[in-house]
Structures are given as structure tokens and as C-alpha cells.
Scaffold this motif. Structure first.
Motif, short mmCIF file in Angstrom:
data_model
loop_
_atom_site.label_atom_id
_atom_site.label_comp_id
_atom_site.label_asym_id
_atom_site.label_seq_id
_atom_site.Cartn_x
_atom_site.Cartn_y
_atom_site.Cartn_z
N ASN A 97 24.96 -30.52 -75.65
CA ASN A 97 26.22 -30.14 -75.01
C ASN A 97 27.29 -30.38 -76.07
OD1 ASN A 97 28.48 -29.77 -73.43
ND2 ASN A 97 27.74 -30.99 -71.72
N LYS A 114 28.34 -34.39 -76.52
CA LYS A 114 28.65 -35.26 -75.38
C LYS A 114 27.74 -36.49 -75.38
CE LYS A 114 29.10 -34.87 -70.32
NZ LYS A 114 28.94 -33.90 -69.21
N MET A 117 25.72 -38.88 -70.35
CA MET A 117 25.08 -37.86 -69.53
C MET A 117 25.43 -38.06 -68.05
SD MET A 117 23.25 -35.87 -71.63
CE MET A 117 24.85 -35.89 -72.49
N ASP A 119 24.38 -38.31 -64.88
CA ASP A 119 23.22 -38.60 -64.04
C ASP A 119 23.71 -39.35 -62.81
OD1 ASP A 119 21.78 -37.51 -66.11
OD2 ASP A 119 20.73 -39.33 -66.65
N GLU A 130 21.79 -34.67 -65.94
CA GLU A 130 22.07 -33.96 -67.19
C GLU A 130 21.08 -34.37 -68.28
OE1 GLU A 130 26.06 -32.53 -69.58
OE2 GLU A 130 26.04 -34.54 -68.72
N SER A 131 20.65 -35.62 -68.24
CA SER A 131 19.75 -36.11 -69.28
C SER A 131 18.37 -35.45 -69.23
CB SER A 131 19.59 -37.63 -69.17
OG SER A 131 18.99 -37.97 -67.93
N TYR A 134 19.54 -32.27 -71.53
CA TYR A 134 20.38 -32.41 -72.71
C TYR A 134 20.09 -33.71 -73.45
CZ TYR A 134 23.07 -28.54 -70.82
OH TYR A 134 23.44 -27.31 -70.34
N PRO A 136 21.72 -36.67 -75.44
CA PRO A 136 23.06 -37.23 -75.62
C PRO A 136 23.42 -37.41 -77.09
CG PRO A 136 21.53 -38.92 -74.89
CD PRO A 136 20.80 -37.61 -74.80
#
Length: 286
Positions: A97, A114, A117, A119, A130-131, A134, A136
Motif C-alpha cells: 500500500n 503504509k 495495517m 486489522d 489488511e495484513s 498487504y 506493512p
């Protein structure tokens, strides 16, 4: 020397090409009104819940249409273009991200991945991890520009004050928080978090946001904002769809705010003790 900044609000769909075209139209509109720094929201390139569908349209930096379009516009229009973020395919097969800042000659100044994350499990049944898709970031970043010194963050990062304090201590005069806040969390926390980060660091804050109901069904809060170092909201958008907000940024206001309340200088290291109350734990008094 002051300059005009613009925060572009979008309602990105699932197609990166369409979103890049929208971004270009809005950037050109912002520049026609005098902006020399333009920021776009988090996930400018695509808002897509379906991870497989997102991965199917992902490109690396060299092939990403949002990145290529932003560099072209920065060069053609002679401005700073800050892509708040877009999803980028990493060489290891994971997704970043990633935000991008381009100079008026079209060259990339820096990127920011980013760090924190999103979560979370919210009250209305919304659950985000998000993790799971993506990777981090691990590197905070500031960029010294002729306009001012900028610090970078993305969306959920705003809930972690130490990131902003680190950037402010390193010289950041303008903090940036491009975002795609959910409607639920935005209604509760968006403005107060942004204003707090500006006030506690004596810095301007620019936050371009996603807004409205997206093609994938997601709802985002919008209300893109520009805030001054005293916490005053200089500009704010609505909560639905495309919009551009502007503000004149005078970096000398940062010096003035930090002179009045020099908390960056007054901060002190300290130790922490944890005291256990035996009586409260049922030990009783003797």
C-alpha cells in the motif's frame, strides 16, 4: 513563502485505468485553480474487496497506470503530485500500500509504504484484515522540498501518534494522511484524530480521502481536510463523491505555533513503574 495545496477527494472504483483518468481530470482542475501541491487519497488506483480480482490488475511501479499518470502530470504541469497510495505488486509476490511523491520535473522524490495495517472488528459486523493481503512498511519518511518539509502516513497510521512525532522532530512541517476511512470509524474519529495530530506537532495536516459508496460495495467517509498548526480546519469536503479542497499553506505558521507551545522541545524521557495493589487484589489489610 506560502503556496496553495489541494486535497482531491475520489470515489475510486475497481478499474485502475478509469481511476487514473479521474485522478488526471481532478488534478488538472486543482492546478487550474492555482494548486502547486496536489494530494490524492489512499488506494487511488482501485478500491477492491476481492483480493483475487485486485491481484489480477496489479502492476509493479514501472507498469502502474496511476504512477505513470502522476509522473506525467507533475512534469507537464510543473507541480508536486502526491499519490496518497495505490496497490503495487512487490517482487516477492506480496502487495504494498504505497504512496508516491513526484517533483515538478516528473521525477519520483520518494515513496512511503503504509506501516500500520487495518486489522479491526467493528460494532456493525465490519471486519478488516489488511495484513492478509498487504505487506506493512517499516520505514518512516520525511521529504525536504522547496515548499516545506513533508512527513508521510496513510489512513490507519493516524492512530499511532509516535509516527507523526518522529517525523515532526525530524523537521516535518506538513503531515500527510491520505485515507480511505470507513464511514463508521470516520463519523466517530476522523476529524478529532487529524486535528490532534496537527495540534500536538504544531504542523499543517493534509488528508485527501475516499468518499461515498464504491463499486465493490464499500462505504468510505470522505471529509477530506486541510488543518493548520493550531488545529483550525482550513478546508473540508463533504461525505459523498468527488471534490477538491484548497488552502494556502504558510510554513511560517509552523514556527509560530511551535514557539507558542514548544512541546517538541519540552518532551522528556521517563521511566515507567507498575505498582500492584495487593489489597485490591484480595490481599486485605493487616
Amino acid at each position: 513563502m506560502s503556496f496553495k495545496a489541494a486535497a482531491i477527494q475520489m470515489c475510486s472504483g475497481t478499474d485502475p485505468k478509469t481511476n487514473a483518468e479521474t485522478m488526471e481530470r481532478l488534478i488538472r482542475e486543482a492546478v487550474s485553480q492555482g494548486a502547486v501541491y496536489v494530494q490524492t487519497p489512499e488506494m487511488t488506483g482501485a478500491i477492491q474487496k476481492d483480493r483475487a480480482a485486485l491481484k489480477a490488475v496489479l502492476k509493479d511501479e514501472k507498469g502502474d497506470i496511476v504512477v505513470l499518470t502522476a509522473a506525467k502530470l507533475a512534469r507537464e504541469l510543473g507541480i508536486y503530485v502526491h499519490v496518497g497510495s495505490t496497490a503495487i505488486a512487490r517482487p516477492d509476490g506480496k502487495i504494498a500500500n504505497r504512496g508516491f511523491l513526484f517533483a515538478p520535473d516528473g521525477e519520483r522524490i520518494c515513496t512511503y509504504d503504509k506501516i500500520h495495517m487495518f486489522d479491526v472488528d467493528l460494532d456493525n459486523g465490519e471486519s478488516w484484515r489488511e495484513s492478509s493481503a498487504y505487506e506493512p512498511g517499516t520505514q518512516a519518511r520525511v521529504a525536504e522540498l522547496p515548499l516545506a518539509t513533508f512527513g508521510f502516513a496513510i489512513c490507519y497510521d493516524v492512530r499511532f501518534p509516535s509516527l507523526f512525532r518522529t517525523e515532526a522532530v525530524a523537521g516535518a512541517e506538513i503531515l500527510t494522511v491520505p485515507a480511505a476511512f470507513t464511514r463508521q470509524t470516520g463519523e466517530a474519529h476522523w476529524e478529532v484524530l487529524l486535528r490532534a495530530r496537527a495540534i500536538e506537532n504544531g504542523a499543517f495536516l493534509i488528508a485527501a480521502a475516499q468518499a461515498g459508496t464504491h463499486e465493490d460495495g464499500r462505504e468510505t467517509f470522505g471529509h477530506s481536510m486541510i488543518i493548520d498548526p493550531w488545529g483550525n480546519v482550513l478546508a473540508v469536503a463533504g461525505g459523498e463523491g468527488e471534490e477538491i479542497v484548497f488552502a494556502d499553506i504558510d510554513p511560517s505558521a509552523v514556527t509560530a505555533a511551535r514557539s507558542k507551545i514548544p512541546n517538541l522541545k519540552n518532551a522528556r524521557d521517563f521511566n515507567l513503574d507498575t505498582v500492584k495493589n495487593a489489597a485490591a487484589a484480595g490481599g486485605g489489610l493487616q
